[in-house]
Each structure stands twice: as C-alpha cells, then as structure tokens.
Write a protein that holds these residues in place. Structure first.
Motif, PDB file in Angstrom:
ATOM      1  N   MET A 215      -8.820   0.370 -10.503  1.00  0.00           N
ATOM      2  CA  MET A 215      -8.696  -0.135  -9.142  1.00  0.00           C
ATOM      3  C   MET A 215      -9.889   0.329  -8.302  1.00  0.00           C
ATOM      4  SD  MET A 215      -5.627   0.236  -6.347  1.00  0.00           S
ATOM      5  CE  MET A 215      -5.891   1.903  -5.829  1.00  0.00           C
ATOM      6  N   LYS A 216     -10.387  -0.553  -7.473  1.00  0.00           N
ATOM      7  CA  LYS A 216     -11.470  -0.243  -6.547  1.00  0.00           C
ATOM      8  C   LYS A 216     -10.920  -0.292  -5.127  1.00  0.00           C
ATOM      9  CE  LYS A 216     -14.661   0.003  -9.698  1.00  0.00           C
ATOM     10  NZ  LYS A 216     -14.939   1.319 -10.236  1.00  0.00           N
ATOM     11  N   GLN A 217     -11.449   0.587  -4.274  1.00  0.00           N
ATOM     12  CA  GLN A 217     -11.065   0.610  -2.869  1.00  0.00           C
ATOM     13  C   GLN A 217     -12.332   0.619  -2.024  1.00  0.00           C
ATOM     14  OE1 GLN A 217      -7.552   3.101  -1.736  1.00  0.00           O
ATOM     15  NE2 GLN A 217      -8.034   4.136  -3.659  1.00  0.00           N
TER      16      GLN A 217
ATOM     17  N   TRP B 131     -12.431 -10.812   1.416  1.00  0.00           N
ATOM     18  CA  TRP B 131     -11.881  -9.944   0.380  1.00  0.00           C
ATOM     19  C   TRP B 131     -10.449  -9.489   0.628  1.00  0.00           C
ATOM     20  CZ3 TRP B 131     -17.003  -6.764   0.263  1.00  0.00           C
ATOM     21  CH2 TRP B 131     -17.922  -7.394  -0.589  1.00  0.00           C
TER      22      TRP B 131
ATOM     23  N   ASP C 200      -6.421  -9.679   2.405  1.00  0.00           N
ATOM     24  CA  ASP C 200      -5.370 -10.691   2.441  1.00  0.00           C
ATOM     25  C   ASP C 200      -4.743 -10.858   3.821  1.00  0.00           C
ATOM     26  OD1 ASP C 200      -3.962  -8.313   2.563  1.00  0.00           O
ATOM     27  OD2 ASP C 200      -2.577  -8.818   0.931  1.00  0.00           O
TER      28      ASP C 200
ATOM     29  N   ILE D  18      -9.541  -1.965   2.016  1.00  0.00           N
ATOM     30  CA  ILE D  18      -9.126  -3.025   1.094  1.00  0.00           C
ATOM     31  C   ILE D  18      -9.086  -2.474  -0.333  1.00  0.00           C
ATOM     32  CG2 ILE D  18      -9.660  -5.339   0.208  1.00  0.00           C
ATOM     33  CD1 ILE D  18     -11.308  -5.775   2.791  1.00  0.00           C
ATOM     34  N   THR D  19      -8.049  -2.826  -1.072  1.00  0.00           N
ATOM     35  CA  THR D  19      -7.936  -2.421  -2.475  1.00  0.00           C
ATOM     36  C   THR D  19      -8.075  -3.653  -3.366  1.00  0.00           C
ATOM     37  OG1 THR D  19      -5.525  -2.618  -2.481  1.00  0.00           O
ATOM     38  CG2 THR D  19      -6.442  -0.450  -1.927  1.00  0.00           C
ATOM     39  N   PHE D  20      -8.631  -3.425  -4.550  1.00  0.00           N
ATOM     40  CA  PHE D  20      -8.857  -4.504  -5.517  1.00  0.00           C
ATOM     41  C   PHE D  20      -8.296  -4.084  -6.871  1.00  0.00           C
ATOM     42  CE2 PHE D  20     -12.300  -4.460  -2.434  1.00  0.00           C
ATOM     43  CZ  PHE D  20     -12.313  -5.772  -1.972  1.00  0.00           C
ATOM     44  N   GLY D  21      -7.657  -4.992  -7.554  1.00  0.00           N
ATOM     45  CA  GLY D  21      -7.058  -4.705  -8.857  1.00  0.00           C
ATOM     46  C   GLY D  21      -8.025  -4.901 -10.012  1.00  0.00           C
TER      47      GLY D  21
ATOM     48  N   ILE E 173     -14.987  -8.016  -7.879  1.00  0.00           N
ATOM     49  CA  ILE E 173     -14.008  -8.018  -6.794  1.00  0.00           C
ATOM     50  C   ILE E 173     -13.920  -9.396  -6.153  1.00  0.00           C
ATOM     51  CG2 ILE E 173     -14.212  -5.535  -6.338  1.00  0.00           C
ATOM     52  CD1 ILE E 173     -15.789  -6.238  -3.816  1.00  0.00           C
TER      53      ILE E 173
ATOM     54  N   GLY F 232      -8.565  -9.150  -2.525  1.00  0.00           N
ATOM     55  CA  GLY F 232      -7.911  -7.856  -2.597  1.00  0.00           C
ATOM     56  C   GLY F 232      -6.751  -7.791  -1.611  1.00  0.00           C
ATOM     57  N   THR F 233      -6.242  -6.592  -1.428  1.00  0.00           N
ATOM     58  CA  THR F 233      -5.137  -6.344  -0.510  1.00  0.00           C
ATOM     59  C   THR F 233      -5.637  -5.503   0.650  1.00  0.00           C
ATOM     60  OG1 THR F 233      -3.572  -6.385  -2.350  1.00  0.00           O
ATOM     61  CG2 THR F 233      -2.822  -5.339  -0.301  1.00  0.00           C
TER      62      THR F 233
END
Length: 162
Positions: free
Chosen positions: A1-3, A120, A122, A136-139, A146, A149-150
C-alpha cells in the motif's frame, strides 16, 4: 500500500516586492500550518520521506510540519518538480518515487494539488485551501501504478477554527 500526503503551502504575503519563489508566508499562513500539522500529527502514519517545492512559502510550511512531527530531516529534500501549478510535473514526480517508501508527504501549490487530490482520491474537493492537507491511500505497491485511491483524511484550517 502507498500513502500520499499532499499539503498546500500556507497563506502567502503579497506585501513584499519579491519573486514568486521568494514570497513569504503571512502570519495567518504560519498559524494555519501549525494548526493543521498539530491536528494531523495526532493520527499521522509513519512518513518515509518528505519533499517540498523550493518556493519559500512551501519550504516554510514544510518546516512547520517537520518540527511539529519531530521528523528526521535526513529524510527530507527539496524538489524543483513540485514548483508546479498545473500538476503534470507533480504527477510525474510522484509516479517516480522510490518504491521502498510506503508513505510520502509533499508540499506544494494549487491548482496542481486540488487537481491531483481529485484525480487520485475518491472525494471531490472544490479547492484545497492554503495550509490544506489531503491524505490519500492506494492499494498498490508501485508508485508508477497509482490510480484511484481512497481519500483517508482532509485537514483544512477552516474546519479547525472555532
């Protein structure tokens, strides 16, 4: 996961006859940056690296953030690519980050940060305000991959003032 943590510089002053790069923060910009950094610090993830635009107002905002979080400056750098208002340079910069870093904070400018937060994240954001922070977080495990993301957190000064 990337943030990714995007933070727009604090409110700048137009009271001086200086270049755009040298424009300083107003007192309000300094105070707002402290407020946002303190609030974000209550639940901040471990940040692997911090980058700032070379503009004085972004540098000063990032230093307030770094000091508030007692962050190690050996994992801090200035990146010319972040002195970007459209977002293309910032996007390429993020996509080329070291994949060993899971969480990166960048300090820069609008319109770039609002555009990327909306691309990026949501949650639609009309405008990332000065001293505004979007997390923002990315799965994915590769910065170059990326996409949607959320939006985990938004910390805006107007929400913190009573």
């Amino acid at each position: 996961m990337k943030q990714l943590i995007l933070m727009r510089h604090g409110k700048s002053s137009w009271d001086y006859d200086v270049s755009d790069l040298d424009r300083p923060l107003k007192e309000r910009g300094i105070n707002d940056a402290h407020m946002v950094a303190k609030t974000f610090g209550l639940h901040a993830p471990q940040i692997d690296f911090i980058y700032s635009s070379p503009a004085n107002r972004a540098l000063h905002t990032s230093m307030i953030f770094v000091r508030s979080l007692e962050y190690d400056l050996s994992n801090y750098s200035v990146a010319k690519a972040l002195y970007d208002f459209a977002g293309n340079s910032v996007e390429q910069f993020v996509r080329n980050l070291d994949n060993d870093w899971g969480t990166v904070a960048i300090f820069g400018h609008n319109y770039a940060f609002t555009s990327l937060a909306n691309t990026w994240g949501d949650q639609y954001i009309e405008n990332v305000p000065t001293a505004g922070l979007v997390h923002i977080t990315f799965g994915v495990d590769d910065w170059s991959k990326i996409t949607g993301g959320t939006t985990k957190q938004m910390v805006f000064p107007k929400h913190l003032k009573k």
